[in-house]
Design a protein around this motif. Structure first.
Motif, PDB file in Angstrom:
ATOM      1  N   ILE A 183       5.998 -18.716  40.325  1.00  0.00           N
ATOM      2  CA  ILE A 183       5.259 -18.977  39.083  1.00  0.00           C
ATOM      3  C   ILE A 183       5.187 -20.479  38.811  1.00  0.00           C
ATOM      4  N   ARG A 184       3.962 -20.957  38.555  1.00  0.00           N
ATOM      5  CA  ARG A 184       3.737 -22.352  38.186  1.00  0.00           C
ATOM      6  C   ARG A 184       2.965 -22.389  36.880  1.00  0.00           C
ATOM      7  N   TYR A 185       2.982 -23.547  36.232  1.00  0.00           N
ATOM      8  CA  TYR A 185       2.288 -23.656  34.942  1.00  0.00           C
ATOM      9  C   TYR A 185       1.765 -25.082  34.762  1.00  0.00           C
ATOM     10  N   GLN A 186       0.837 -25.219  33.842  1.00  0.00           N
ATOM     11  CA  GLN A 186       0.253 -26.525  33.519  1.00  0.00           C
ATOM     12  C   GLN A 186       1.251 -27.316  32.672  1.00  0.00           C
ATOM     13  N   ARG A 187       1.646 -28.457  33.179  1.00  0.00           N
ATOM     14  CA  ARG A 187       2.710 -29.246  32.545  1.00  0.00           C
ATOM     15  C   ARG A 187       2.375 -29.663  31.116  1.00  0.00           C
ATOM     16  N   THR A 188       1.114 -29.962  30.829  1.00  0.00           N
ATOM     17  CA  THR A 188       0.760 -30.499  29.507  1.00  0.00           C
ATOM     18  C   THR A 188       0.612 -29.408  28.442  1.00  0.00           C
ATOM     19  N   SER A 189       0.813 -28.143  28.808  1.00  0.00           N
ATOM     20  CA  SER A 189       0.621 -27.054  27.849  1.00  0.00           C
ATOM     21  C   SER A 189       1.941 -26.361  27.526  1.00  0.00           C
ATOM     22  N   ASP A 190       2.370 -26.478  26.265  1.00  0.00           N
ATOM     23  CA  ASP A 190       3.612 -25.815  25.841  1.00  0.00           C
ATOM     24  C   ASP A 190       3.506 -24.297  25.943  1.00  0.00           C
ATOM     25  N   ALA A 219       5.206 -16.114  49.473  1.00  0.00           N
ATOM     26  CA  ALA A 219       5.140 -15.319  48.236  1.00  0.00           C
ATOM     27  C   ALA A 219       3.807 -15.546  47.521  1.00  0.00           C
ATOM     28  N   PRO A 220       3.315 -14.519  46.805  1.00  0.00           N
ATOM     29  CA  PRO A 220       2.115 -14.715  45.977  1.00  0.00           C
ATOM     30  C   PRO A 220       2.374 -15.775  44.911  1.00  0.00           C
ATOM     31  N   LEU A 221       1.304 -16.272  44.317  1.00  0.00           N
ATOM     32  CA  LEU A 221       1.422 -17.314  43.301  1.00  0.00           C
ATOM     33  C   LEU A 221       0.804 -16.839  41.993  1.00  0.00           C
ATOM     34  N   LEU A 222       1.518 -17.072  40.912  1.00  0.00           N
ATOM     35  CA  LEU A 222       0.946 -16.942  39.565  1.00  0.00           C
ATOM     36  C   LEU A 222       0.874 -18.345  38.981  1.00  0.00           C
ATOM     37  N   LEU A 223      -0.324 -18.770  38.626  1.00  0.00           N
ATOM     38  CA  LEU A 223      -0.522 -20.078  37.997  1.00  0.00           C
ATOM     39  C   LEU A 223      -1.016 -19.848  36.569  1.00  0.00           C
ATOM     40  N   VAL A 224      -0.248 -20.325  35.583  1.00  0.00           N
ATOM     41  CA  VAL A 224      -0.608 -20.154  34.172  1.00  0.00           C
ATOM     42  C   VAL A 224      -1.163 -21.482  33.665  1.00  0.00           C
ATOM     43  N   ILE A 225      -2.436 -21.475  33.233  1.00  0.00           N
ATOM     44  CA  ILE A 225      -3.069 -22.702  32.748  1.00  0.00           C
ATOM     45  C   ILE A 225      -3.635 -22.477  31.348  1.00  0.00           C
ATOM     46  N   ARG A 490      -0.436 -30.634  42.757  1.00  0.00           N
ATOM     47  CA  ARG A 490       0.691 -31.558  42.564  1.00  0.00           C
ATOM     48  C   ARG A 490       1.780 -30.930  41.695  1.00  0.00           C
ATOM     49  N   ASP A 491       3.015 -31.010  42.177  1.00  0.00           N
ATOM     50  CA  ASP A 491       4.152 -30.449  41.431  1.00  0.00           C
ATOM     51  C   ASP A 491       4.315 -31.112  40.072  1.00  0.00           C
ATOM     52  N   VAL A 492       3.965 -32.386  39.985  1.00  0.00           N
ATOM     53  CA  VAL A 492       4.134 -33.103  38.721  1.00  0.00           C
ATOM     54  C   VAL A 492       3.174 -32.562  37.657  1.00  0.00           C
ATOM     55  N   ASP A 493       2.006 -32.084  38.074  1.00  0.00           N
ATOM     56  CA  ASP A 493       1.027 -31.527  37.126  1.00  0.00           C
ATOM     57  C   ASP A 493       1.241 -30.037  36.880  1.00  0.00           C
ATOM     58  N   TYR A 494       1.662 -29.323  37.934  1.00  0.00           N
ATOM     59  CA  TYR A 494       1.840 -27.865  37.842  1.00  0.00           C
ATOM     60  C   TYR A 494       3.208 -27.490  38.427  1.00  0.00           C
ATOM     61  N   PRO A 495       4.284 -27.739  37.668  1.00  0.00           N
ATOM     62  CA  PRO A 495       5.620 -27.474  38.200  1.00  0.00           C
ATOM     63  C   PRO A 495       5.904 -25.975  38.379  1.00  0.00           C
ATOM     64  N   PHE A 496       6.851 -25.673  39.261  1.00  0.00           N
ATOM     65  CA  PHE A 496       7.343 -24.307  39.418  1.00  0.00           C
ATOM     66  C   PHE A 496       8.355 -24.002  38.319  1.00  0.00           C
ATOM     67  N   VAL A 497       8.464 -22.726  37.973  1.00  0.00           N
ATOM     68  CA  VAL A 497       9.529 -22.296  37.055  1.00  0.00           C
ATOM     69  C   VAL A 497      10.812 -22.189  37.869  1.00  0.00           C
ATOM     70  N   GLY A 498      11.909 -22.681  37.311  1.00  0.00           N
ATOM     71  CA  GLY A 498      13.204 -22.595  37.992  1.00  0.00           C
ATOM     72  C   GLY A 498      13.272 -23.519  39.187  1.00  0.00           C
ATOM     73  N   ASN A 499      14.089 -23.120  40.150  1.00  0.00           N
ATOM     74  CA  ASN A 499      14.281 -23.958  41.338  1.00  0.00           C
ATOM     75  C   ASN A 499      13.393 -23.521  42.494  1.00  0.00           C
ATOM     76  N   HIS A 500      12.367 -22.763  42.191  1.00  0.00           N
ATOM     77  CA  HIS A 500      11.516 -22.248  43.262  1.00  0.00           C
ATOM     78  C   HIS A 500      10.576 -23.330  43.785  1.00  0.00           C
ATOM     79  N   PHE A 501      10.178 -23.151  45.036  1.00  0.00           N
ATOM     80  CA  PHE A 501       9.108 -23.971  45.602  1.00  0.00           C
ATOM     81  C   PHE A 501       8.428 -23.127  46.673  1.00  0.00           C
TER      82      PHE A 501
END
Length: 572
Positions: A183-190, A219-225, A490-501
């Motif tokens: 799981i990844r998410y958009q860094r600028t969105s709370d 693994a599949p990817l979930l990206l929350v933006i 980019r990880d800096v813009d869309y980081p993973f949740v937890g220690n996953h990569f």
């Protein structure tokens, strides 16, 4: 048909093993889930003779012991209480209970304790807690969609309910697909971060056993933006069939309401636009407006040929053949009149609102530079009496998003002009949009002017020209998907949740847009899936937007933000 097939499979399993006459009982959410995946005639084939809402069943006392009740409900506390009351004084011969998501142990105990008459035959979880609009597009149909724009301090309980609903929906999608994602998410969105973290907690901690599916190589990817990263796409007029119908008339759960449209026959006042049920729509849903007109004319010509041959009934054999083909003939007649009614109404709206003129300027604002020419074009359209208030507002918003830093003086002139020209203009709404989704708030390269590759791509597109000036815009989502395919997110813009990569390219990607998707984005996903067989994208959102819905959400968020600010002033 990935998502639709998953939901249809669940509904089949609910209905096929229960013999005899059935009543299907739904709630306000599951009625949408079932209606987009299953037709009335298909329900009849499964011996479902009545479809009712759970609320209306509670109000009726009439016994129907000859019917078997199949309930399909979301596992909300309200629905559990409804079931508790209905089981205490049963009206049906048997009760088969299916819930669209995970039940809590306490809820199961309440249902078990309520079954004093021992009429519940089964209780199951079937994970269809999302509206599968198409193979690769789903919505959660959240009515209070504006909440994603508000800071958590404004209304914590409502925001928590919003987040819970999204997490439930995402859990159901992955349980239906039998996948557990990174799981990844958009860094600028709370709000994106919060949803991503709560989803990860559910999948990896609270219900880890349930999500323990066979591991894939990648693994599949979930990206929350966040919708606010691309506020341009929902503000634009659309010129491809499905997106255009939603923008100009409106689509709700794959249905179009035509009651307010000219002289439409009674049986055509609500029509279905589903790629599952309409071969013409499936073939043309992503085609542009000009081609649609030609294709509908061709369909009308084919129908007229069929009609002529039917008029030539001379023998008993001819009559028998016509009777055999009559259902197909009627279906073809319904299809022709439906698409003709839609294209006629849209042509009328385009003409009345001068949308070709308006849209050309919109596309220039969204895709090309040239601030001076853009200011002049928008000013001219604001002065044009034939341009509607909503189109004026959208033009100023698109200009503001593009040039907020470059031309504050001209921007203020447009604000003043808009306020004087549009009676319905809500003061400060454009400024509120900039506060929500201005350049300082966005992660993505919305106008392709930060990244050298994007600058080169835009220049090449400008030099080559575009096949259609009205469809040159590409949503930001297209860039995001390209970056995922090439492993350049980019990880800096869309980081993973937890220690996953993640190493390697995922084969399955679900992109969820908090705040809602558009049919333009759904088209981008479908076209990309068709040309990239090694990777499958699925798009989901909290709602499906057109410009009216996006502006309504913006207005509601502005209203709540203002009233909260006033209360805070008074308290100090």
């Amino acid at each position: 048909m990935v998502l639709v097939s998953a939901v249809r499979d669940y509904i089949n399993r609910m209905l096929q093993d229960i013999s005899g006459m059935k009543v299907l009982i739904l709630d306000s959410h599951t009625v949408s889930i079932v209606s987009v995946a299953y037709s009335q005639s298909e329900l009849l084939q499964k011996e479902v003779f009545l479809v009712e809402l759970v609320d209306s069943i509670s109000m009726s006392k009439e016994p129907m012991s000859h019917l078997k009740a199949v309930y399909f409900l979301r596992p909300t506390s309200e629905n559990i209480q409804q079931m508790r009351r209905q089981l205490s004084s049963p009206r049906f011969g048997e009760y088969h209970l299916f819930f669209s998501n995970l039940l809590k142990d306490t809820q199961i105990h309440i249902l078990a304790d309520s079954d004093e008459h021992e009429i519940v035959q089964q209780l199951q979880e079937f994970y269809a807690d999302f509206v599968a609009l198409d193979a690769y597009h789903f919505s959660l149909n959240i009515p209070s969609n504006h909440l994603y724009m508000l800071p958590v301090v404004v209304d914590p309980p409502s925001l928590q309910r919003f987040c819970d609903r999204v997490v439930d929906g995402l859990a159901a999608v992955f349980l239906a697909l039998k996948r557990r994602p990174m799981i990844r998410y958009q860094r600028t969105s709370d709000i994106a971060k919060r949803i991503a973290q709560e989803t990860a907690k559910l999948m990896y901690q609270q219900e880890s056993g349930l999500f323990d599916f066979r591991r894939m190589e990648v693994a599949p990817l979930l990206l929350v933006i966040d919708r606010r990263d691309d506020p341009v796409t929902p503000l634009l007029n659309q010129w491809t069939y499905q997106a255009m119908v939603h923008e100009l008339i409106g689509i709700q759960d794959n249905k179009v309401d035509l009651r307010n449209v000219g002289k439409v026959p009674k049986d055509q006042q609500e029509v279905v636009l589903s790629s599952e049920q309409d071969a013409f729509f499936k073939a043309n849903m992503y085609e542009n407006f000009g081609d649609i007109g030609m294709n509908i004319k061709q369909m009308v010509d084919e129908f007229q040929q069929v009609t002529k041959s039917n008029q030539n009934i001379q023998t008993i054999e001819d009559m028998a053949k016509f009777v055999d083909n009559y259902p197909e003939y009627r279906k073809m007649h319904g299809n022709v009149s439906k698409h003709v009614a839609l294209i006629t109404e849209m042509s009328k709206i385009v003409e009345e609102r001068k949308l070709m003129l308006v849209s050309e300027t919109e596309q220039e604002l969204a895709c090309n530079g040239g601030q001076g020419a853009a200011f002049e074009a928008v000013t001219n359209l604001l002065n044009d009496e034939s341009v509607s208030d909503i189109d004026r507002l959208r033009l100023v918003m698109l200009y503001a998003l593009r040039y907020e830093k470059e031309s504050p003086v001209q921007l203020m002139q447009l604000f003043n002009k808009l306020a004087s020209r549009s009676a319905k203009y809500k003061p400060g709404l454009v400024q509120f949009l900039l506060k929500q989704a201005g350049v300082d708030k966005r992660t993505g390269d919305l106008y392709g002017n930060r990244d050298l590759l994007n600058i080169a791509r835009n220049m090449a597109r400008g030099l080559k020209g575009v096949e259609n000036v009205y469809t040159q815009h590409q949503p930001l989502l297209s860039q995001t998907m390209e970056s995922i395919i090439k492993g350049r997110v980019r990880d800096v813009d869309y980081p993973f949740v937890g220690n996953h990569f993640q190493q390697g390219r995922p084969q399955d990607v679900v992109i969820f847009i908090v705040g809602g998707t558009t049919y333009e984005e759904a088209r981008s996903v479908a076209l990309l899936n068709a040309t990239n067989p090694g990777i499958r994208f699925i798009l989901g959102g909290s709602a499906v937007l057109n410009s009216r819905r996006f502006l309504k959400d913006l207005e509601e968020a502005q209203r709540i933000a203002r009233s909260t600010a006033n209360v805070q002033k008074l308290s100090t």
